[in-house]
Design a protein around this motif. Structure first.
Motif, mmCIF file in Angstrom:
data_model
loop_
_atom_site.group_PDB
_atom_site.id
_atom_site.type_symbol
_atom_site.label_atom_id
_atom_site.label_comp_id
_atom_site.label_asym_id
_atom_site.label_seq_id
_atom_site.Cartn_x
_atom_site.Cartn_y
_atom_site.Cartn_z
ATOM 1 N N SER A 116 0.845 -1.186 0.000
ATOM 2 C CA SER A 116 0.000 0.000 0.000
ATOM 3 C C SER A 116 0.884 1.240 0.000
ATOM 4 O O SER A 116 2.113 1.143 -0.142
ATOM 5 C CB SER A 116 -0.928 -0.013 1.216
ATOM 6 O OG SER A 116 -1.848 1.055 1.169
ATOM 7 N N ASP A 121 -4.852 4.247 2.568
ATOM 8 C CA ASP A 121 -5.456 3.075 1.956
ATOM 9 C C ASP A 121 -5.865 3.428 0.534
ATOM 10 O O ASP A 121 -5.604 4.532 0.046
ATOM 11 C CB ASP A 121 -6.616 2.528 2.794
ATOM 12 C CG ASP A 121 -7.793 3.491 2.896
ATOM 13 O OD1 ASP A 121 -7.902 4.406 2.052
ATOM 14 O OD2 ASP A 121 -8.613 3.315 3.819
ATOM 15 N N GLU A 323 -4.746 -2.892 -2.138
ATOM 16 C CA GLU A 323 -4.796 -1.499 -1.688
ATOM 17 C C GLU A 323 -4.142 -0.537 -2.673
ATOM 18 O O GLU A 323 -4.070 0.666 -2.411
ATOM 19 C CB GLU A 323 -4.137 -1.359 -0.315
ATOM 20 C CG GLU A 323 -4.936 -2.007 0.818
ATOM 21 C CD GLU A 323 -6.356 -1.457 0.923
ATOM 22 O OE1 GLU A 323 -6.528 -0.222 0.804
ATOM 23 O OE2 GLU A 323 -7.290 -2.256 1.111
#
Length: 470
Positions: A116, A121, A323
């Motif tokens: 990520s 996020d 993500e």
């Protein structure tokens, strides 16, 4: 803890196979520190799992130039460039020495569980591109670790996620319950225990690419051996028989790849395998003897088989990239700009327009899928394609866009052209000169006799590659 400045960070490379290790070599050549994370216990874990299979590319085509440059000071020399390595040769004679040079920059037993942006996020826009990547890793002993990276190159391949036997892309009903009789790999028939599993047995082979050719050729060799009496293959094709079913043959610019298809043709010509055409598996049942009965979507039931080898291609595992903002083609799960160049619904010639960092980029800047994973569900990936991909990507990460955009690669043609997607069109049966997978007029069990068997071919002229997935 606060993430360090992005420019101070390494580039995380996921996967220590041919493309991943080549990426590390190219990053070092650009003055960038790589960190290679390999889920398996050794480098080249996937390659080692098909160590018995011989590539259809020569040593001259499977060694990356930057990697060779990195190896040169150690006294390493490339094996005879005109010879064909096995998967085991490739791993032991090239990948392992390269990993040894990279040293602590390669970590094995390190499974990437998520990637990520630090503190962001998937849905957060604010200041997103200024944040480094965060990579979560799990080790076999239960430890977890977090790494920050300036960019992420996913070269994890697709080997761990084979496609199922079911004709709809889902596992056939009963497929999981029959797991003890099913394999999704080309079996190593030189291994005594594996050989005993197939000797004298009736084995279904589902698939239409080079891996299926390999399995058919291996089974034919077993049938001709002293310990292989009554060994029989049943080749199960979702499509039909056409002029290009066995690949490009002598028209293939990679001779060993063409020879592979001819070896499979010889197996059928000589009666060591029958072919079932137009069959899409819906259910796998057991008879009273425990043998497997394949039932098609049209209700047909095949005669029982003792074993099934499912070689219907592979698909990428994208779960740990959830993500990130990826731009993937809805069919192939390949980068959207690359997909039209490799889509088997449109073509299967094996000639791919030269491509690099631009075709491999995503809406999330700094993340790249390379190697076999970049092709998503498309088949026919060559090592030299991956090497050129990572050269371009490493140059782009270094900011050398002139070099990154200078993508020059000429791939050998398969000798097979036309869209693999033709099998669903009404006039596809007239496409013998087109697709490698055009259908016959009606599904049936056939023994194919289309000329003299190919002479002088051996099963070791085989590869894990292929013309078109089934």
């Amino acid at each position: 803890m606060n993430a360090p400045a992005t420019t101070e960070l390494p580039v995380v490379v996921i996967g220590a196979g041919p493309a991943g290790l080549a990426a590390a070599a190219h990053l070092l050549d650009q003055g960038i520190e790589p960190l290679v994370l390999e889920a398996g216990p050794t480098v080249g874990t996937a390659v080692r799992e098909w160590s018995h299979v011989r590539l259809f590319s020569t040593w001259g085509e499977v060694v990356d130039p930057a990697a060779e440059k990195l190896l040169a000071p150690t006294g390493w020399t490339r094996p005879n460039p005109a010879t064909y390595p096995s998967g085991g040769d490739w791993a032991e004679l090239y990948l392992q020495p390269l990993a040894d040079v990279l040293g602590e920059q390669v970590r094995t037993g390190a499974t990437v569980t998520g990637v990520s942006r630090a503190g962001r996020d998937r849905i957060v826009d604010a200041d997103r591109e200024q944040q480094p990547f965060v990579v979560h890793v799990a080790y076999a002993d239960g430890r977890e670790e977090r790494f920050f990276a300036r960019a992420v190159i996913d070269a994890s391949g697709t080997w761990a996620t084979p496609s199922p036997a079911g004709g709809s892309g889902l596992a056939a009903l009963g497929e999981k319950a029959a797991a003890d009789r099913i394999t999704y790999r080309v079996p190593d028939l030189k291994n005594p225990a594996v050989r005993a599993r197939y000797a004298g047995k009736r084995t279904g082979v589902i698939g239409s690419g080079a891996s299926a050719f390999t399995a058919l050729a291996y089974l034919a060799d077993l049938a001709k051996a002293n310990d292989g009496a009554d060994t029989k293959g049943v080749w199960i094709l979702r499509r039909g028989i056409s002029g290009w079913t066995f690949g490009g043959g002598e028209a293939d610019q990679l001779p060993a790849r063409g020879a592979l298809g001819l070896a499979a043709k010889a197996a059928v010509d000589e009666g060591h395998a029958d072919a079932v055409t137009g069959f899409r598996t819906e259910t796998i049942e057991r008879d009273t003897d425990g043998r497997l009965v394949l039932v098609g979507e049209d209700g047909r039931r095949l005669d029982p088989v003792d074993e099934v080898i499912v070689l219907t291609g592979f698909r990428p595992d994208l779960s740990f990239l959830d993500e990130l903002r990826l731009g993937l083609d809805e069919r192939l799960q390949a980068p959207v700009d690359l997909a039209p160049l490799i889509d088997p619904n449109q073509h299967s010639c094996g000639t791919v327009y030269p491509h690099g960092h631009r075709e491999l980029s995503h809406p999330e800047p700094g993340v790249y899928l390379v190697g076999m994973k970049s092709y998503g569900r498309a088949p026919t990936f060559l090592a030299m394609t991956g090497y050129e991909q990572v050269r371009s990507v490493a140059a782009a990460i270094a900011g050398d866009l002139e070099s990154a955009d200078r993508v020059e690669l000429t791939l050998p043609e398969t000798g097979v052209c036309g869209g693999a997607g033709l099998f669903d069109t009404p006039d596809a049966q007239e496409a013998d000169a087109g697709g490698c997978c055009a259908p016959a007029a009606a599904p049936e069990l056939v023994q194919i006799g289309v000329g003299a068997p190919a002479a002088g071919l051996i099963a070791e002229e085989a590869s894990a590659g292929g013309c078109c997935g089934s």
